[in-house]
Motif scaffolding. Structure first.
Motif, short mmCIF file in Angstrom:
data_model
loop_
_atom_site.label_atom_id
_atom_site.label_comp_id
_atom_site.label_asym_id
_atom_site.label_seq_id
_atom_site.Cartn_x
_atom_site.Cartn_y
_atom_site.Cartn_z
N ASP A 97 0.82 -1.21 0.00
CA ASP A 97 0.00 0.00 0.00
C ASP A 97 0.86 1.27 0.00
O ASP A 97 0.60 2.23 -0.73
CB ASP A 97 -0.91 -0.04 1.24
CG ASP A 97 -2.04 0.94 1.13
OD1 ASP A 97 -2.57 1.09 0.01
OD2 ASP A 97 -2.39 1.57 2.14
N VAL A 98 1.92 1.28 0.82
CA VAL A 98 2.81 2.44 0.87
C VAL A 98 3.64 2.50 -0.42
O VAL A 98 3.95 3.58 -0.91
CB VAL A 98 3.74 2.37 2.11
CG1 VAL A 98 4.80 3.46 2.08
CG2 VAL A 98 2.92 2.48 3.40
N GLU A 340 -3.62 11.62 10.58
CA GLU A 340 -2.72 10.69 9.86
C GLU A 340 -2.10 9.68 10.82
O GLU A 340 -1.91 8.51 10.49
CB GLU A 340 -1.62 11.49 9.14
CG GLU A 340 -2.15 12.27 7.93
CD GLU A 340 -1.18 13.33 7.40
OE1 GLU A 340 -1.25 13.59 6.20
OE2 GLU A 340 -0.38 13.89 8.17
N ALA A 344 -2.59 5.60 10.64
CA ALA A 344 -1.46 4.67 10.63
C ALA A 344 -1.55 3.67 11.78
O ALA A 344 -1.15 2.51 11.65
CB ALA A 344 -0.15 5.46 10.73
N ASP A 347 -3.76 1.11 10.46
CA ASP A 347 -3.05 0.29 9.46
C ASP A 347 -2.21 -0.79 10.14
O ASP A 347 -2.22 -1.96 9.74
CB ASP A 347 -2.08 1.16 8.64
CG ASP A 347 -2.80 2.07 7.66
OD1 ASP A 347 -3.96 1.80 7.33
OD2 ASP A 347 -2.16 3.06 7.24
N ARG A 367 4.43 7.35 4.86
CA ARG A 367 3.39 7.54 3.83
C ARG A 367 3.50 8.93 3.19
O ARG A 367 3.44 9.06 1.97
CB ARG A 367 2.00 7.43 4.48
CG ARG A 367 1.39 6.08 4.39
CD ARG A 367 -0.11 6.22 4.70
NE ARG A 367 -0.69 4.94 4.99
CZ ARG A 367 -1.00 4.02 4.07
NH1 ARG A 367 -0.77 4.26 2.79
NH2 ARG A 367 -1.53 2.87 4.42
N THR A 368 3.65 9.94 4.04
CA THR A 368 3.73 11.32 3.54
C THR A 368 4.95 11.48 2.63
O THR A 368 4.85 12.02 1.53
CB THR A 368 3.84 12.30 4.73
OG1 THR A 368 2.71 12.11 5.57
CG2 THR A 368 3.89 13.75 4.26
N ARG A 370 6.65 9.21 1.04
CA ARG A 370 6.51 8.40 -0.19
C ARG A 370 5.60 9.12 -1.18
O ARG A 370 5.91 9.19 -2.37
CB ARG A 370 5.94 7.03 0.19
CG ARG A 370 5.78 6.07 -0.97
CD ARG A 370 7.11 5.58 -1.51
NE ARG A 370 6.92 4.95 -2.81
CZ ARG A 370 7.12 5.56 -3.98
NH1 ARG A 370 7.59 6.78 -4.04
NH2 ARG A 370 6.89 4.92 -5.11
#
Ligand code: F0G
Length: 419
Positions: A97-98, A340, A344, A347, A367-368, A370
């Motif tokens: 996903d990331v 966020e 996470a 997640d 995530r940010t 990436r």
């Protein structure tokens, strides 16, 4: 500059004991390690580091837990509750996903008191015993107090913890309380608590075990050593990047020191050192501000707020050690919102890994970065999760689903499930 990544192991000064000494990172003044109580430099008040004439290689490590790395530590053994040896988890769904080549989670919540602080305390409380002090103290957003209370009680020593009133998660206060620490609730934030503890320590009233204490960070180096060894054994290569939540920046400083020492002995090539990448909550992000501005010093934030109470910190005292670590390894720092962080946390929970909010900041930050393209899709990444889900049961319950009331009969339960 004494905190450069490359360079040979230093020659021991006259006051070294068995090849171990304390050295100021600012003016390079040296001190004997265990003679007097000392947290910062007598000459210039700069931060101190433990230095070794003979830094370790991977061949030096055998045994279990933190003390497996005794060759990288100032003592041979400590006050132990079997800390370290935490898992490095695969997270295949999150990895896909990331969108990175490899993602592993180093879960420090699996330590005895549920956070990485145990690694620091097993060394720090042992040094306190060595120095012959009789009262231990820390300021804390919670986890440090839980760990110090446990290790202090194991050593049979009196323990004081200063907590910001109303801003510490329930699990952490419960731990400090049951392990027998005296809990002083301060009308002020964490930074104010630390100001008071530093003052108590300066007046000789207590031995300070916050991450300003250079011996504590030695224990926390073992997070980096475990990550390198486990990732290499699992993946056949070193990780490109380690992403971690930042409060006082003690872990950032400790990981960088672990890597510097391996570079000194040639056990790790400078180009193989993982990029240290710090994550803070938007409401408490002085390190991110400094990294973004290319500043050498961090501006203290007087007002801080985040649901991730563990990192609700405006004055990262280890910044002079951590900023060179981020810079020299080619890393960066990023701020994330509370929303966020909670996403996470969900997640990770969805992969069976239960963490407290501050811990999830690492994954939120990845995530940010990436999404921004600052982290490449070809990178092998380790995210550090620093504390266990049960530390903050209120945050976990708020992030999770509500219980559903049902009658006490099977037909009623089935009817509810079908609805
Ligand atoms: N994550 C958790 C769960 C923490 O408890 C802390 C710090 C950090 C990250 C930040 O680590 O300070 O090395 O950058 N907690 C301290 C405490 C301040 O009092 O428990 P750092």
């Amino acid at each position: 500059m004494s905190l450069a990544l490359s360079g040979a192991a230093p020659a021991p000064p006259a006051d070294a004991v068995d090849g171990v000494w304390l050295e100021c990172i600012a003016c390079e003044e040296t001190f004997a390690p265990f003679e007097d109580v000392r947290y910062t430099c007598d000459a210039c008040d700069g931060l101190l580091e433990v230095r070794y004439a003979d830094p370790p290689t991977f061949e030096d490590f055998s045994g279990r837990g933190v003390w497996r790395y005794a060759d990288a530590l100032p003592l041979e053994s400590g006050v132990s509750v079997r800390e370290g040896d935490t898992p490095l988890y695969e997270v295949p769904r999150l990895e896909a996903d990331v969108g990175v080549e490899a993602l592993r989670i180093k879960h420090e919540g699996m330590n005895p008191t549920g956070s990485f602080k145990d690694r620091g305390m097993t060394v720090g409380v042992a040094v306190a015993r060595e120095l012959g002090v009789d009262r231990l103290a820390c300021a804390s957003t919670g986890n440090t107090s839980a760990a110090l209370a446990a290790y202090g009680s194991r050593a049979g020593m009196e323990t004081l913890v200063l907590l910001p009133a109303g801003k510490v998660a329930a699990g952490k206060v419960a731990q400090a309380s049951l392990h027998g620490a005296r809990i002083l609730e301060v009308d002020g934030n964490f930074d104010a608590c630390l100001d008071v503890v530093q003052d108590l320590a300066a007046r000789g009233e207590a031995y300070l075990l916050n991450s300003l204490n250079p011996f504590r960070l030695e224990g926390q180096k073992t997070i980096g050593l475990e990550i390198l060894e486990a990732f290499r054994d699992d993946y056949g290569a070193w990780p490109d990047r380690i992403v971690l939540p930042v409060g006082n920046a003690g872990n950032t400083a400790a990981l960088y020191k672990a890597f510097r020492e391996l570079v000194q002995t040639g056990a790790l090539a400078p180009d193989d050192v993982p990029k240290l990448t710090g994550v803070q909550a938007e409401g408490a992000a002085p390190m991110v501000e400094a990294v973004e501005n290319g500043a050498d010093e961090v501006r203290r934030w007087d007002e801080v707020e985040t649901r991730a109470t563990a990192i609700r910190i405006g004055n990262p005292v280890n910044a002079p050690k951590a900023l060179p670590g981020i810079r020299e390894t080619g890393g960066t720092a990023v701020a994330v919102s509370d929303a966020e962080i909670t996403a996470a946390q969900r997640d990770l929970a969805g992969e069976g890994i239960g963490v407290e909010p501050a811990s999830a900041a690492s994954v939120a930050g990845l995530r940010t970065l990436r999404a921004e393209g600052a982290v490449g899709g070809d990178e092998r990444v380790v995210c550090l999760t620093t504390g266990h889900l049960l530390k903050d049961p209120d945050a976990a319950a708020a992030a999770g689903a509500d219980p559903e009331p049902v009658p006490a009969d099977t037909d009623g339960v089935l009817e509810h499930l079908r609805a």
